[in-house]
Design a protein around this motif. Structure first.
Motif, PDB file in Angstrom:
ATOM      1  N   GLY A  58      -0.573   9.096 -37.873  1.00 59.64           N
ATOM      2  CA  GLY A  58      -1.621   9.067 -36.870  1.00 59.64           C
ATOM      3  C   GLY A  58      -1.818  10.442 -36.257  1.00 59.64           C
ATOM      4  O   GLY A  58      -0.861  11.189 -36.022  1.00 59.64           O
ATOM      5  N   LEU A  59      -3.063  10.809 -35.997  1.00 57.70           N
ATOM      6  CA  LEU A  59      -3.367  12.105 -35.402  1.00 57.70           C
ATOM      7  C   LEU A  59      -2.938  12.137 -33.944  1.00 57.70           C
ATOM      8  O   LEU A  59      -2.844  11.100 -33.273  1.00 57.70           O
ATOM      9  N   VAL A  60      -2.694  13.336 -33.449  1.00 56.78           N
ATOM     10  CA  VAL A  60      -2.264  13.536 -32.059  1.00 56.78           C
ATOM     11  C   VAL A  60      -3.260  14.452 -31.364  1.00 56.78           C
ATOM     12  O   VAL A  60      -3.449  15.602 -31.770  1.00 56.78           O
ATOM     13  N   ASN A  61      -3.911  13.940 -30.335  1.00 58.70           N
ATOM     14  CA  ASN A  61      -4.785  14.752 -29.487  1.00 58.70           C
ATOM     15  C   ASN A  61      -3.963  15.154 -28.271  1.00 58.70           C
ATOM     16  O   ASN A  61      -3.757  14.373 -27.349  1.00 58.70           O
ATOM     17  N   ALA A  62      -3.467  16.380 -28.280  1.00 55.67           N
ATOM     18  CA  ALA A  62      -2.477  16.793 -27.286  1.00 55.67           C
ATOM     19  C   ALA A  62      -3.075  17.185 -25.937  1.00 55.67           C
ATOM     20  O   ALA A  62      -2.320  17.390 -24.977  1.00 55.67           O
ATOM     21  N   THR A 117      -3.792   8.366 -32.856  1.00 53.68           N
ATOM     22  CA  THR A 117      -2.919   7.302 -32.365  1.00 53.68           C
ATOM     23  C   THR A 117      -2.142   7.701 -31.122  1.00 53.68           C
ATOM     24  O   THR A 117      -1.594   6.845 -30.442  1.00 53.68           O
ATOM     25  N   THR A 118      -2.083   9.002 -30.825  1.00 58.63           N
ATOM     26  CA  THR A 118      -1.370   9.484 -29.643  1.00 58.63           C
ATOM     27  C   THR A 118      -2.260  10.440 -28.866  1.00 58.63           C
ATOM     28  O   THR A 118      -2.832  11.371 -29.444  1.00 58.63           O
ATOM     29  N   VAL A 119      -2.346  10.226 -27.567  1.00 62.24           N
ATOM     30  CA  VAL A 119      -3.190  11.039 -26.696  1.00 62.24           C
ATOM     31  C   VAL A 119      -2.346  11.656 -25.588  1.00 62.24           C
ATOM     32  O   VAL A 119      -1.573  10.953 -24.908  1.00 62.24           O
ATOM     33  N   GLY A 120      -2.483  12.955 -25.407  1.00 63.14           N
ATOM     34  CA  GLY A 120      -1.954  13.618 -24.216  1.00 63.14           C
ATOM     35  C   GLY A 120      -3.041  13.591 -23.161  1.00 63.14           C
ATOM     36  O   GLY A 120      -3.942  14.434 -23.150  1.00 63.14           O
ATOM     37  N   LEU A 356       0.018   5.207 -38.068  1.00 59.98           N
ATOM     38  CA  LEU A 356      -0.547   5.770 -39.286  1.00 59.98           C
ATOM     39  C   LEU A 356      -2.048   5.501 -39.367  1.00 59.98           C
ATOM     40  O   LEU A 356      -2.593   4.666 -38.646  1.00 59.98           O
ATOM     41  N   VAL A 357      -2.683   6.245 -40.268  1.00 64.11           N
ATOM     42  CA  VAL A 357      -4.127   6.173 -40.464  1.00 64.11           C
ATOM     43  C   VAL A 357      -4.415   5.979 -41.946  1.00 64.11           C
ATOM     44  O   VAL A 357      -3.767   6.602 -42.795  1.00 64.11           O
ATOM     45  N   VAL A 358      -5.371   5.116 -42.249  1.00 61.27           N
ATOM     46  CA  VAL A 358      -5.854   4.930 -43.612  1.00 61.27           C
ATOM     47  C   VAL A 358      -7.262   5.508 -43.689  1.00 61.27           C
ATOM     48  O   VAL A 358      -8.161   5.062 -42.962  1.00 61.27           O
ATOM     49  N   LEU A 359      -7.437   6.491 -44.556  1.00 57.80           N
ATOM     50  CA  LEU A 359      -8.732   7.144 -44.717  1.00 57.80           C
ATOM     51  C   LEU A 359      -9.396   6.682 -46.001  1.00 57.80           C
ATOM     52  O   LEU A 359      -8.766   6.675 -47.066  1.00 57.80           O
ATOM     53  N   ASP A 360     -10.649   6.298 -45.896  1.00 60.93           N
ATOM     54  CA  ASP A 360     -11.439   5.974 -47.081  1.00 60.93           C
ATOM     55  C   ASP A 360     -12.028   7.279 -47.588  1.00 60.93           C
ATOM     56  O   ASP A 360     -13.200   7.603 -47.360  1.00 60.93           O
ATOM     57  N   VAL A 381      -0.786   1.385 -34.798  1.00 64.65           N
ATOM     58  CA  VAL A 381       0.044   1.982 -33.757  1.00 64.65           C
ATOM     59  C   VAL A 381       1.244   1.072 -33.540  1.00 64.65           C
ATOM     60  O   VAL A 381       1.079  -0.118 -33.257  1.00 64.65           O
ATOM     61  N   ALA A 382       2.430   1.635 -33.705  1.00 68.67           N
ATOM     62  CA  ALA A 382       3.672   0.878 -33.524  1.00 68.67           C
ATOM     63  C   ALA A 382       3.673  -0.407 -34.352  1.00 68.67           C
ATOM     64  O   ALA A 382       4.099  -1.469 -33.887  1.00 68.67           O
TER      65      ALA A 382
END
Length: 413
Positions: A58-62, A117-120, A356-360, A381-382
């Motif tokens: 999963g991507l993280v937007n910090a 999936t994670t945000v700061g 995790l992320v599933v990309l088409d 997520v989790a």
């Protein structure tokens, strides 16, 4: 315990001991990654065929101010001075607790929809405890993993008693969004750093107002720089200061589209890489720039390469000095490190959280296909699906949109 087996994907684990990409299965048990490999046993598991898909952490937007989401795009033509004067000076005081909640909820859902999936969540409009609690409620309701970086309006002192009353949860961690050495007196900067260290919290701060002020030297002299230090933007820091931060294990979060467009300064990608560091990434504010971490990664990559082209002896560099995989790492591994979550997320490894992320998406180079992906098919997520078959789950989007429109109308009034 629930079991999910993702079968046959092109997997990008971001783990240092595995190939860049591999054809593999991913087994999830409960909220964790149980195994990554070929031909995993799916007995008793929900088996999901992800052939011709890409699976990555999963991507993280910090760095994101989700509380501003209802004002999406209003500052597309704003400079930094416009943003500070109009949004913080005029609009922010109009916020009600319900505006904080719906903005945070909508912002977090938007992130999930785009594969984050994670945000700061850098929340610095906590006008009252009710505003703070409403923002936390919105973050929890979204199902995103969040680090709630508690801050205050620019005119307010930092109330530690409010930090101490806040509680995290399975998906929620508390951190401190402090003014930092550039915007504080030396004594205040040292006190804020020390308070974060005593509580074991990440201390995140802005730095883009010229060369380092005296507060920075006071913090360094007190020995308070550490891996729990997160500097946002970093514009104006000298080479010596970047070395100090890298040596201390501190993180620097770049928000490249915002930095270039509003005037914070040129993204500091090259300075960090030259010293053996690496940036984490954020999108800053929906009011000004799109909240898409993969776009931020692409812009950051271009900025770093542009610097190297300028420094090359000829008209341009004859080799790609920064790779697409590094840019993906900034949006995953480095984001997790910046938020103090490197032992939980950012990689697909047994024992870590199943974010995790599933990309088409597809192409001859899966790394590039992931970096340039536009279609997020599924998000977990989790161990819990938050998006499946291109649609967010467990949320009434029509009701959310209506409340966002009502909030925007009130704030713009």
């Amino acid at each position: 315990m629930s079991r999910v087996l993702l079968r046959g994907a092109q997997v990008i684990t971001m783990a240092p001991d595995r190939p860049d990409t591999e054809r593999a299965d991913v087994l999830v048990e409960g909220d964790r990654i149980a195994a990554v490999g070929e031909g995993l046993d799916g007995t008793g598991a929900e088996v999901v065929d992800v052939t011709d898909r890409i699976v990555l952490p999963g991507l993280v937007n910090a760095h994101l101010h989700t509380w501003q989401t209802a004002l999406r795009g209003v500052g597309a033509d704003w400079t930094l001075a416009d943003y500070l004067g109009r949004l913080h000076g005029s609009v922010a005081p109009r916020y009600r607790p319900e505006d904080m909640r719906i903005g945070t909820l909508a912002g977090a859902l938007s992130q999930l929809d785009r594969g984050t999936t994670t945000v700061g969540d850098w929340c610095h409009n906590t006008l009252t405890p009710d505003h703070t609690d409403a923002a936390l409620d919105g973050l929890r309701a979204s199902g995103v993993r969040g680090v709630f970086l508690y801050g205050t309006p620019y005119s307010a002192a930092y109330p530690l008693r409010d930090v101490d009353r806040l509680r995290g949860g399975p998906l929620l961690t508390i951190g401190m969004a402090i003014r930092g050495p550039q915007l504080s007196t030396p004594d205040t900067a040292v006190a804020d750093f020390r308070a974060a260290a005593e509580r074991g919290l990440v201390a995140s701060m802005h730095q883009s107002g010229g060369e380092p002020g005296p507060g920075w030297e006071a913090v360094r002299a007190a020995g308070l720089l550490s891996p729990a230090t997160n500097v946002v933007h970093g514009a104006g820091l000298t080479e010596e200061w970047f070395k100090t931060l890298v040596d201390a294990g501190a993180s620097v979060t770049c928000t490249p589209e915002n930095e270039l467009g509003q005037g914070h300064g040129w993204p500091v990608i090259a300075q960090l890489l030259r010293l053996g560091g690496a940036p984490s990434l954020g999108t800053d504010t929906d009011a000004v720039t799109p909240a898409d971490v993969l776009s931020a990664a692409r812009i950051a990559l271009a900025c770093g390469r542009h610097h190297d082209h300028r420094e090359a002896p000829g008209p341009f560099s004859l080799e790609a000095t920064i790779t697409a995989k590094q840019a993906l790492a900034w949006a995953t591994v480095e984001g997790a490190r910046a938020l103090g979550l490197a032992d939980r997320v950012g990689r697909l490894e047994p024992g870590l959280q199943a974010d995790l992320v599933v990309l088409d998406s597809f192409g001859p180079d899966p790394i590039a296909a992931a970096l340039y992906a536009r279609d997020v098919e599924a998000v977990m997520v989790a161990g819990r699906w938050r998006k499946r078959d291109h649609a967010l789950l467990d949320v009434d989007l029509g009701a959310v949109r209506e409340r966002v429109r009502e909030s925007a109308a009130h704030l713009a009034g």
